[in-house]
Design a protein around this motif. Structure first.
Motif, mmCIF file in Angstrom:
data_model
loop_
_atom_site.group_PDB
_atom_site.id
_atom_site.type_symbol
_atom_site.label_atom_id
_atom_site.label_comp_id
_atom_site.label_asym_id
_atom_site.label_seq_id
_atom_site.Cartn_x
_atom_site.Cartn_y
_atom_site.Cartn_z
ATOM 1 N N HIS A 173 31.130 32.907 59.633
ATOM 2 C CA HIS A 173 32.492 33.125 59.149
ATOM 3 C C HIS A 173 33.425 31.987 59.564
ATOM 4 N N GLN A 174 33.301 31.556 60.804
ATOM 5 C CA GLN A 174 34.204 30.517 61.305
ATOM 6 C C GLN A 174 33.980 29.177 60.592
ATOM 7 N N THR A 175 32.725 28.785 60.423
ATOM 8 C CA THR A 175 32.464 27.511 59.739
ATOM 9 C C THR A 175 32.857 27.594 58.269
ATOM 10 N N GLY A 176 32.672 28.761 57.654
ATOM 11 C CA GLY A 176 33.117 28.947 56.276
ATOM 12 C C GLY A 176 34.622 28.859 56.161
ATOM 13 N N LYS A 177 35.312 29.461 57.116
ATOM 14 C CA LYS A 177 36.771 29.432 57.102
ATOM 15 C C LYS A 177 37.302 28.007 57.228
ATOM 16 N N TRP A 178 36.741 27.234 58.138
ATOM 17 C CA TRP A 178 37.236 25.871 58.338
ATOM 18 C C TRP A 178 36.870 24.959 57.179
ATOM 19 N N THR A 179 35.758 25.229 56.523
ATOM 20 C CA THR A 179 35.441 24.490 55.297
ATOM 21 C C THR A 179 36.535 24.709 54.264
ATOM 22 N N ARG A 234 34.154 40.397 53.510
ATOM 23 C CA ARG A 234 34.204 41.793 53.071
ATOM 24 C C ARG A 234 35.154 42.659 53.888
ATOM 25 N N ALA A 235 36.130 42.078 54.524
ATOM 26 C CA ALA A 235 37.102 42.839 55.325
ATOM 27 C C ALA A 235 38.256 41.915 55.693
ATOM 28 N N ASP A 236 39.372 42.505 56.109
ATOM 29 C CA ASP A 236 40.531 41.747 56.567
ATOM 30 C C ASP A 236 40.931 40.681 55.527
ATOM 31 N N TYR A 237 41.372 41.158 54.377
ATOM 32 C CA TYR A 237 41.668 40.247 53.279
ATOM 33 C C TYR A 237 43.046 39.589 53.387
ATOM 34 N N ALA A 238 43.823 39.938 54.410
ATOM 35 C CA ALA A 238 45.155 39.349 54.553
ATOM 36 C C ALA A 238 45.082 37.835 54.668
ATOM 37 N N GLU A 239 44.140 37.340 55.472
ATOM 38 C CA GLU A 239 43.990 35.900 55.655
ATOM 39 C C GLU A 239 43.524 35.224 54.371
ATOM 40 N N THR A 240 42.585 35.839 53.679
ATOM 41 C CA THR A 240 42.083 35.239 52.450
ATOM 42 C C THR A 240 43.141 35.245 51.353
ATOM 43 N N PHE A 241 44.068 36.196 51.410
ATOM 44 C CA PHE A 241 45.170 36.205 50.442
ATOM 45 C C PHE A 241 46.012 34.941 50.586
ATOM 46 N N ILE A 242 46.202 34.498 51.818
ATOM 47 C CA ILE A 242 46.956 33.259 52.057
ATOM 48 C C ILE A 242 46.219 32.075 51.441
ATOM 49 N N TYR A 243 44.908 31.994 51.672
ATOM 50 C CA TYR A 243 44.120 30.900 51.105
ATOM 51 C C TYR A 243 44.180 30.927 49.577
#
Length: 203
Positions: free
Chosen positions: A43-49, A167-176
């Motif tokens: 998850h972390q490496t995917g997020k930073w990508t 598949r959870a905590d979509y608040a952060e992905t909404f920003i992206y």
């Protein structure tokens, strides 16, 4: 030997973008990756990508809108860091999730859509990384610009893959997602208008 002002900025940017990777290595050494270490690393490496993909795409609009020219010199580094974290993301999945088996990976690519999308995004990053050098930009001309527009498709595929992955905590992905669609909107609407105004002012 003293560094120039921009060289110091470049060095700072290089270290800053490497920091998430070093942080993950430290947590790995300390065995502080939570109940599911592989999931955490993935998850972390995917997020930073995704973050570095969006950052790279935002540099040109910021230059055009706000007149920030200096970040343009860092755009290639940002893009290469996006590729670096994408490779790290894929490697973690291959080594820890699929036990270094190409067969298992290929089965996942064929059978699991979010893996298919993520792998496709990584494949699109390869030509972008290879042709990021000034040599290719000069040799390819306008074709270089056309090729590197694939970064938008890559970011979109990466966003879909990441949302599907966590598949959870979509608040952060909404920003992206909001950032990406703002950038896409600027590319489709704002950028052509700005280019038209510049041409008229130069006529």
């Amino acid at each position: 030997m003293r560094l120039s002002k921009f060289s110091a900025v470049r060095l700072f940017a290089f270290v800053a973008m490497l920091t998430p990777g070093l942080w993950l290595i430290l947590k790995f050494i300390q065995q502080d990756l939570g109940a599911n270490p592989v999931e955490f690393l993935t998850h972390q490496t995917g997020k930073w990508t995704l973050i570095f993909l969006l950052t790279g795409l935002a540099i040109s609009p910021l230059k055009n809108i706000l007149g920030w020219k200096s970040p343009m010199k860092l755009r290639r580094m940002v893009g290469l860091y996006a590729f670096f974290y994408a490779c790290l993301h894929l490697t973690i999945y291959w080594v820890f999730d699929q036990s270094l088996s190409f067969t298992y990976v290929w089965d996942d690519i064929r059978k699991r859509p979010y893996i298919t999308i993520g792998f496709s995004a990584w494949l699109l990053l390869i030509p972008l990384a290879i042709t990021s050098a000034n040599y290719f930009r000069k040799r390819m001309g306008k074709n270089w610009i056309r090729l590197h527009k694939l970064a938008y498709l890559t970011a979109l595929l990466g966003l879909i893959h990441y949302v599907w992955l966590i598949r959870a905590d979509y608040a952060e992905t909404f920003i992206y997602a909001a950032v990406l669609f703002l950038l896409l909107g600027y590319r489709l609407i704002g950028s052509p208008k700005l280019e038209f105004k510049i041409r008229r002012s130069q006529a």
